[in-house]
Motif scaffolding. Structure first.
Motif, mmCIF file in Angstrom:
data_model
loop_
_atom_site.group_PDB
_atom_site.id
_atom_site.type_symbol
_atom_site.label_atom_id
_atom_site.label_comp_id
_atom_site.label_asym_id
_atom_site.label_seq_id
_atom_site.Cartn_x
_atom_site.Cartn_y
_atom_site.Cartn_z
ATOM 1 N N ASP A 164 -45.143 -28.832 80.489
ATOM 2 C CA ASP A 164 -44.284 -28.889 79.304
ATOM 3 C C ASP A 164 -44.963 -28.689 78.004
ATOM 4 O OD1 ASP A 164 -44.539 -31.795 77.933
ATOM 5 O OD2 ASP A 164 -44.867 -31.862 80.418
ATOM 6 N N ALA A 165 -44.470 -28.661 76.907
ATOM 7 C CA ALA A 165 -45.056 -28.341 75.638
ATOM 8 C C ALA A 165 -45.756 -29.498 75.117
ATOM 9 C CB ALA A 165 -43.875 -28.233 74.444
ATOM 10 N N ARG A 168 -48.913 -29.554 77.270
ATOM 11 C CA ARG A 168 -49.620 -28.476 76.925
ATOM 12 C C ARG A 168 -50.453 -28.227 75.982
ATOM 13 N NH1 ARG A 168 -46.627 -22.736 78.002
ATOM 14 N NH2 ARG A 168 -48.376 -21.456 77.660
ATOM 15 N N ALA A 169 -49.931 -29.041 74.759
ATOM 16 C CA ALA A 169 -50.836 -29.336 73.661
ATOM 17 C C ALA A 169 -51.827 -29.977 73.853
ATOM 18 C CB ALA A 169 -50.108 -29.980 72.703
ATOM 19 N N ASP A 192 -49.252 -16.925 75.933
ATOM 20 C CA ASP A 192 -49.039 -17.671 74.660
ATOM 21 C C ASP A 192 -50.005 -17.549 73.542
ATOM 22 O OD1 ASP A 192 -48.651 -19.458 72.798
ATOM 23 O OD2 ASP A 192 -48.289 -21.234 74.224
ATOM 24 N N GLU A 195 -51.503 -20.269 71.789
ATOM 25 C CA GLU A 195 -52.711 -20.837 72.598
ATOM 26 C C GLU A 195 -53.778 -19.984 72.667
ATOM 27 O OE1 GLU A 195 -51.415 -22.696 76.500
ATOM 28 O OE2 GLU A 195 -52.643 -21.317 77.507
#
Lengths: 260, 339
Positions: A164-165, A168-169, A192, A195
């Motif tokens: 999930d976002a 991910r971060a 992405d 990314e």
């Protein structure tokens, strides 16, 4: 001479040409992102670099040696983690360590496993099984396993694609931190663009499968560590972003015209 | 399974009950009652209908050796068999005691003379026959597993072996135990001639027949399980350059274990079914021989005795299956479906 090279590599599955004349040159210690839409042959390219598949034509060279089979010098972090569900976190990593460093004394192998679990902050979860971990934690175990092999090249196949976002971060920051610690040569496959800009030194757009090839590289000249929020307003970030998108789009159009 | 779940809810209720308010207590009692009603009543109802139908049908059929026995008669026959076992055991104990007495007397009168020990020569009881059957099926099953699992691993991991063995598996799998048995008996007679026989020939033939027939489910499922090991896991093995043995023990077997166990479970089931036929024909003193002997003596007890055997066979088969499930739970990793 570049450290990791692909020389006019072609790969097709049956009649479907996936990669067409891909050339690639990555220097030692570089973090390169290969960006492309899903289905553009990114994973195929990574398999060729890893030696998991062999090219139909052309060749892959690592430090001047022809790559013919997979090996622990090119560690792969697979998209779906590929942890062995019946082994604990510790055993997953130590399976790699024990097999790659067969002649090390036991204590040293244990130390190697421990250090890399520590690196991804997962030592407390050492006795858990992958099924008990969140996606982000699993990917960190997978990363620890790959790094613990002390590979010459680290190949990351959409490592954060399933997260999930938020996770991910966090993981992006984590990967940058770890990479800055030991400066391995890293090939990051991702779909992405943001990314890739956050993490990579150079971005290689993989344009339009079937018959994909690599477009000209986009250099990312942003200082490290890159703060995700600050970077968003950086005009250079916006320029790079636009450039990558343009090349991906141009490539797509070019392929469309070629196949038409 | 259901009973276990029921027990745990019931015991929890009992443990947690004392401090609860009366209404909560009533509520809990009601939920326990509901659980009992859901899990216990349907099987009981089924049993009642079954027994009633059986009694009705039994009463209306007359055979050459008397009426078909109803539930009651079969129950009595089972009781008689257990009693007979107890009687035989007492006799055996008495025999041993008498022999010990005689030995003492003999040695008192003629010290230093050799004394010949005698075995009690009573006939095997029904319970002894059950034990024999279990031993035989176990021997056959172990034999089959020892062949099927390694062979299945080879089959599943090496396509060449798979295509070489494929036709044989296809052809031999549907062969009935009745076809194997005579061949096995002849071969055993010819080849099994040890100085000191640890096992009866009939035991060896039955066990081998069981093994031959129960081999296939384990073999097929093992090779299927091995062939469907996650590609990514195999890639991990390739990247790590795992040796063959490590690859098999760390990746292939653990990942194929659920299917291996499914195969073994089916094998044990087939083995138990085959065993009865094998024992009938090879005269291995187990349940099959019991059924055959009862059929041969054709007394008024024949049908009820055979029905006792039928229920015993079914009950034990069910227990064996449950045991395999429990064993599988024990050895396979917990996180099913987890990557």
């Amino acid at each position: 001479m570049a450290f990791l090279e692909a020389q006019s590599v072609c790969k097709s599955y049956g009649a479907l040409s996936v990669l067409q004349d891909v050339d690639l040159a990555i220097d030692r210690g570089e973090l390169v992102a290969i960006v492309g839409a899903s289905g553009s042959g990114k994973t195929t390219l990574l398999s060729l670099l890893a030696g998991l598949a062999l090219p139909d034509r052309g060749r892959v060279l690592l430090d001047g040696h022809h790559v013919r089979e997979p090996g622990p010098d090119r560690a792969v972090v697979f998209q779906n983690y590929s942890l062995l569900p019946w082994l604990t976190v510790w055993d997953n990593v130590s399976l790699a360590v024990d097999n790659v460093f067969r002649d090390w004394p036991k204590a040293r192998k244990r130390e190697q496993t421990e250090r890399h679990l520590e690196l991804v902050h997962l030592l407390p979860a050492r006795d858990k099984r992958p099924g008990e971990l969140s996606g982000g934690m699993r990917q960190r175990v997978s990363l620890a396993r790959a790094l613990a092999m002390d590979p010459q090249v680290l190949l990351l196949d959409e490592p954060l694609g399933a997260l999930d976002a938020l996770t991910r971060a966090t993981m992006q920051t984590e990967i940058e931190r770890i990479w800055q610690q030991d400066r391995k040569t890293v090939v990051l496959i991702t779909n992405d663009v943001d990314e890739s800009i956050l993490l990579a030194d150079r971005i290689l757009p993989l344009t339009g499968g079937p018959g994909a090839s690599l477009g000209p590289a986009v250099a990312v000249d942003l200082a490290r560590p890159r703060d995700r929020r600050a970077v968003n307003h950086d005009p250079r970030f916006k320029r790079i972003r636009r450039e990558v998108f343009d090349r991906l789009r141009a490539g797509q159009e070019w392929t469309r015209r070629k196949s038409a | 399974m259901m009973d276990v779940a029921l027990e745990s809810t019931a015991s929890e209720a009992v443990v947690a009950a004392p401090p609860a308010a009366p209404s909560a207590l009533r509520e809990r009692a009601r939920s326990v009652t509901r659980a009992v009603a859901r899990t216990v009543l349907p099987p009981l109802l089924g049993l009642a209908v079954f027994l009633a139908a059986w009694s009705l049908v039994a009463a209306s059929i007359e055979t050459s050796i008397g009426a078909v026995p109803g539930p009651r008669a079969v129950w009595d026959a089972a009781g008689a068999l257990v009693e007979e076992h107890a009687r035989e055991r007492t006799k055996a104990v008495e025999f041993e005691a008498r022999q010990a007495e005689r030995k003492e007397a003999f040695l008192r009168e003629q010290p230093g003379e050799p004394w010949i020990e005698r075995q009690y020569a009573g006939k095997p009881t029904y319970l002894d026959q059950i034990v024999t059957s279990l031993k035989t099926v176990f021997a056959g099953f172990v034999l089959a597993s020892l062949v099927a699992v390694p062979l299945g691993i080879l089959c599943g991991s090496i396509p060449l072996v798979q295509s070489a063995l494929g036709p044989f598996i296809q052809i031999f799998r549907p062969v009935s135990p009745l076809a194997w048995l005579p061949i096995v008996m002849i071969l055993v007679s010819a080849l099994y001639t040890p100085e000191e026989a640890w096992f009866e020939k009939s035991f060896v033939s039955s066990a081998i027949t069981v093994a031959l027939c129960s081999l296939w489910p384990a073999l097929i499922n093992t090779s299927l399980g091995v062939a469907s090991v996650d590609r990514d896991h195999l890639n991990v093995a390739r990247v790590l350059r795992l040796g063959w043995w490590t690859k098999v023990t760390k990746i292939i077997v653990p990942s194929a274990l659920p299917l291996i166990f499914t195969g073994l479970r089916l094998s044990l089931g087939v083995g138990w079914m085959v065993l009865i036929a094998a024992e009938m024909l090879s005269q291995n003193p187990g349940l099959g021989k019991f059924v055959w002997d009862m059929f041969q003596n054709g007394s008024s007890q024949t049908l009820s005795m055979i029905l006792v055997a039928v229920f015993t066979i079914g009950f034990i088969g069910c227990l064996l299956d449950r045991a395999m499930v429990a064993l599988e739970r024990l050895v396979t990793y917990g996180g099913a479906g987890a990557r």
